[in-house]
Each structure stands twice: as C-alpha cells, then as structure tokens.
Enzyme design. Sequence first.
Site, mmCIF file in Angstrom:
data_model
loop_
_atom_site.group_PDB
_atom_site.id
_atom_site.type_symbol
_atom_site.label_atom_id
_atom_site.label_comp_id
_atom_site.label_asym_id
_atom_site.label_seq_id
_atom_site.Cartn_x
_atom_site.Cartn_y
_atom_site.Cartn_z
ATOM 1 N N ALA A 1 -19.855 -61.785 12.895
ATOM 2 C CA ALA A 1 -18.529 -62.104 12.375
ATOM 3 C C ALA A 1 -17.521 -60.983 12.641
ATOM 4 O O ALA A 1 -16.375 -61.244 13.015
ATOM 5 C CB ALA A 1 -18.630 -62.374 10.877
ATOM 6 N N ARG B 1 -33.377 -61.293 12.289
ATOM 7 C CA ARG B 1 -32.606 -60.058 12.151
ATOM 8 C C ARG B 1 -33.176 -59.112 11.111
ATOM 9 O O ARG B 1 -32.648 -58.012 10.961
ATOM 10 C CB ARG B 1 -31.135 -60.394 11.875
ATOM 11 C CG ARG B 1 -30.889 -60.993 10.509
ATOM 12 C CD ARG B 1 -29.538 -61.678 10.375
ATOM 13 N NE ARG B 1 -28.401 -60.810 10.562
ATOM 14 C CZ ARG B 1 -27.137 -61.196 10.387
ATOM 15 N NH1 ARG B 1 -26.871 -62.455 10.024
ATOM 16 N NH2 ARG B 1 -26.155 -60.362 10.575
ATOM 17 N N ASN C 1 -17.523 -64.552 3.546
ATOM 18 C CA ASN C 1 -18.565 -64.964 4.490
ATOM 19 C C ASN C 1 -19.965 -65.032 3.876
ATOM 20 O O ASN C 1 -20.907 -64.398 4.372
ATOM 21 C CB ASN C 1 -18.609 -63.950 5.650
ATOM 22 C CG ASN C 1 -17.907 -64.472 6.891
ATOM 23 O OD1 ASN C 1 -17.834 -65.672 7.102
ATOM 24 N ND2 ASN C 1 -17.403 -63.569 7.708
ATOM 25 N N TYR C 2 -20.132 -65.824 2.835
ATOM 26 C CA TYR C 2 -21.444 -65.902 2.176
ATOM 27 C C TYR C 2 -22.484 -66.532 3.110
ATOM 28 O O TYR C 2 -22.238 -67.586 3.691
ATOM 29 C CB TYR C 2 -21.326 -66.719 0.879
ATOM 30 C CG TYR C 2 -22.653 -66.927 0.212
ATOM 31 C CD1 TYR C 2 -23.379 -65.836 -0.262
ATOM 32 C CD2 TYR C 2 -23.207 -68.203 0.079
ATOM 33 C CE1 TYR C 2 -24.625 -66.013 -0.853
ATOM 34 C CE2 TYR C 2 -24.442 -68.388 -0.515
ATOM 35 C CZ TYR C 2 -25.152 -67.287 -0.978
ATOM 36 O OH TYR C 2 -26.376 -67.461 -1.547
ATOM 37 N N ALA D 1 -10.180 -78.129 8.128
ATOM 38 C CA ALA D 1 -9.211 -79.055 8.734
ATOM 39 C C ALA D 1 -7.991 -79.266 7.845
ATOM 40 O O ALA D 1 -6.981 -79.831 8.276
ATOM 41 C CB ALA D 1 -9.892 -80.386 9.014
ATOM 42 N N ALA E 1 -14.800 -70.064 13.519
ATOM 43 C CA ALA E 1 -13.425 -70.465 13.177
ATOM 44 C C ALA E 1 -12.852 -69.587 12.064
ATOM 45 O O ALA E 1 -11.682 -69.198 12.098
ATOM 46 C CB ALA E 1 -13.391 -71.927 12.760
ATOM 47 N N ASP F 1 -13.636 -66.526 11.387
ATOM 48 C CA ASP F 1 -13.350 -65.185 11.933
ATOM 49 C C ASP F 1 -12.040 -65.211 12.718
ATOM 50 O O ASP F 1 -11.247 -64.279 12.650
ATOM 51 C CB ASP F 1 -14.495 -64.729 12.850
ATOM 52 C CG ASP F 1 -15.837 -64.767 12.137
ATOM 53 O OD1 ASP F 1 -15.860 -64.547 10.917
ATOM 54 O OD2 ASP F 1 -16.846 -65.048 12.804
HETATM 55 O O1 KDG Z 1 -18.834 -66.365 11.642
HETATM 56 C C1 KDG Z 1 -19.699 -66.493 12.732
HETATM 57 C C2 KDG Z 1 -20.930 -65.746 12.391
HETATM 58 O O2 KDG Z 1 -21.598 -66.439 11.396
HETATM 59 C C3 KDG Z 1 -21.873 -65.562 13.517
HETATM 60 O O3 KDG Z 1 -21.266 -64.899 14.593
HETATM 61 C C4 KDG Z 1 -23.122 -64.835 13.128
HETATM 62 O O4 KDG Z 1 -22.340 -62.919 11.970
HETATM 63 C C5 KDG Z 1 -23.023 -63.894 11.978
HETATM 64 C C6 KDG Z 1 -23.837 -64.214 10.809
HETATM 65 O O5 KDG Z 1 -24.376 -63.285 10.234
HETATM 66 O O6 KDG Z 1 -23.956 -65.358 10.437
#
Ligand code: KDG
Length: 311
Positions: A33, A104, A164-165, A227, A254, A256
């Site tokens: 992200a 990861r 970004n959960y 949307a 999207a 990001d």
């Molecule tokens: O926002 C997109 C990301 O989800 C993707 O690039 C991967 O960073 C990422 C993740 O940890 O989900």
Amino acid sequence: DVDLLTVGEALVSLRSPGPLATGGTLTMHLAGAECNVAIGLARLGHRAAWAGRVSADELGEFVLRQLRAEGVGADGAHRDPDRPAGLMFLERRTADVTRVRYNRAGSAGSALNVDDLRGPLAAGARVLHLTGITPALSESAREAVTWAAREASAAGTFVSLDVNYRARLWSRAAARATLTPLAGYASVVVASADELDLVAEPGADETTAAADLLRRGVRTVLVKLGADGARAYTRDGVTEAAAVPVTAVDTVGAGDAFTAGYLSGHLDRLDLVDRLRRAVALGAFAVAAHGDWEGLPRRDELSLIAGSAAG
Ligand code: KDG
C-alpha cells in the site's frame, strides 16, 4: 527534503489470471500500500521516498528497481540478509472476484524497526504517510511506525494515516488498540466507513468517530465510499465528492490511489474540494486499469478522466 516519505513493506505480487490451484503463468508485480502511494505521488511529479526492509536477493532487487523506475527514492531501504521477500498471490476467480493470499510472516519487510527509520526521518519530508498495515506485521514494525508518527508530529510534519485494515493480519480489537492512539498523531486520517471504529470507540458511527478524531487534533477525516465517492469531515463541516464513473476492472490499489491524489492536492495547496476531486480522479484511474498502481496518471494525464482536478 522530499515531499513525501512513506514506510512499510514492499511485497512481490504474483498474479494468476485464473485459479491458483490449477497453476499456469504468474506475472510479477510490485505491491504494498505505501509503495502504491509513493508511486502515485511520483507520477504526479512530487518527490516521494519509501523506506523499509527488502530481502537481499533478486526479489529485493526487483522491488528496488521498480521503485527507482517509478522515480521513488529508495535510499532508505535496508537489505536484510536473513529474511525472504514478502509475497502476495492474487488469483482471479471470476471476472470480478479476485482472492489474495500472503506469504509474508517472517519476511524482511516485517522486521522493520525504529533504527531503520532514523535516517529517512532525519532527512526530512513535508508529509509522512503511514498505513495500518505495517504495524500489524510485527512488534518491531509496530514500534517503528508509532515512533515515526510521534517524532514527525512533534516536529510539526504533516502525518497521514490510512487505516487499511487487513483482517488476515490481526483482529479488529488488536488493530483498534494500536491504531486509535496512532491516529492521534495524524493530520489526516483516511478510512473506509467500516474502518472508522478502529480509530475511535468500538461501534462508533461515522459522525461520532469523525467528531472524536477532530477533537483529538486530526484536521481532516476522509471516508472512502468506493463507487459512491468520498466524504471529508473537518472543523468546518462535511464535504462530499462523487466518484468519477468509469468501468472498474480491478479495485486493488484504489484506496492507495485515492490517498495519493488527496496528498498530491495537499502538497499543491489545493482547497478541500479540489483535493477531493484529485483523490477521486486517481481512484478512478486505479480501478479502470489492472494492477495496484500501473494505471496511475502522470500530471499531464490527469484531465484524461472527466471531472478530475487537472493542473
Ligand atoms: O492496497 C493494496 C494493498 O493491499 C496491496 O498492495 C498489498 O499492501 C498490501 C497489503 O498488505 O495488503
């Protein structure tokens, strides 16, 4: 000074056009992200830098080459000789359903620590951009992100946090315990509607959560509505922006792109309405193309999508 510094894990994303279990050809892409946001800004001509740990092998080299090719400064990247690259597999299951899995745990990126960030932070940046993904990766990564947010905010740097959960990485309760205090260092918090209560009281509705963040010193709370566009809460009230209607082929990245557009507008000192217009324009570019960031516009392409804030 760079315009924007961001820190996180760069992933190598392997995309499969069909079910992974049946094998076949995978294509290799840079993901993550924070990298996506840095690339979005660099494409628009801002000076962006990324810091984090990459593996000391070909995959780490791939990550650095991709960042450099996109004009993102990567001098703050540490090569970790002991740990592998974080991988993300993306499989297209139907025309509009993609499934993601990560490899990861124990990756180079997840071993990020405070010492890795001292140099990049000392070099200075107008904006420090953080996400709620990196603090979920390990205890040292959580400390590093919290330390960076605290230092930057104490120095008067504009801190941006995208919630970004990621449910695959931690529970909502664990995320809330880390992200709620983290949000207190931020000037702008970006979240989708269902993420807002991770930076406020459990169960808080959108208005209550936004009011709570503004009271704690956040200047702008951005709620991404896909949307349906976006809503921004500030002390002056609520401002809405419609999404730019495009045919969506791939929604990954999207959010990001939206954040990159907003931060670009901030760096260009646009007013709120135009910052939001640039944010939804970049979101539209991202969903209209395959890949996390490949379809993002250069500055002279902003006006390609109707309704976007050019210039
Ligand atoms: O926002 C997109 C990301 O989800 C993707 O690039 C991967 O960073 C990422 C993740 O940890 O989900």
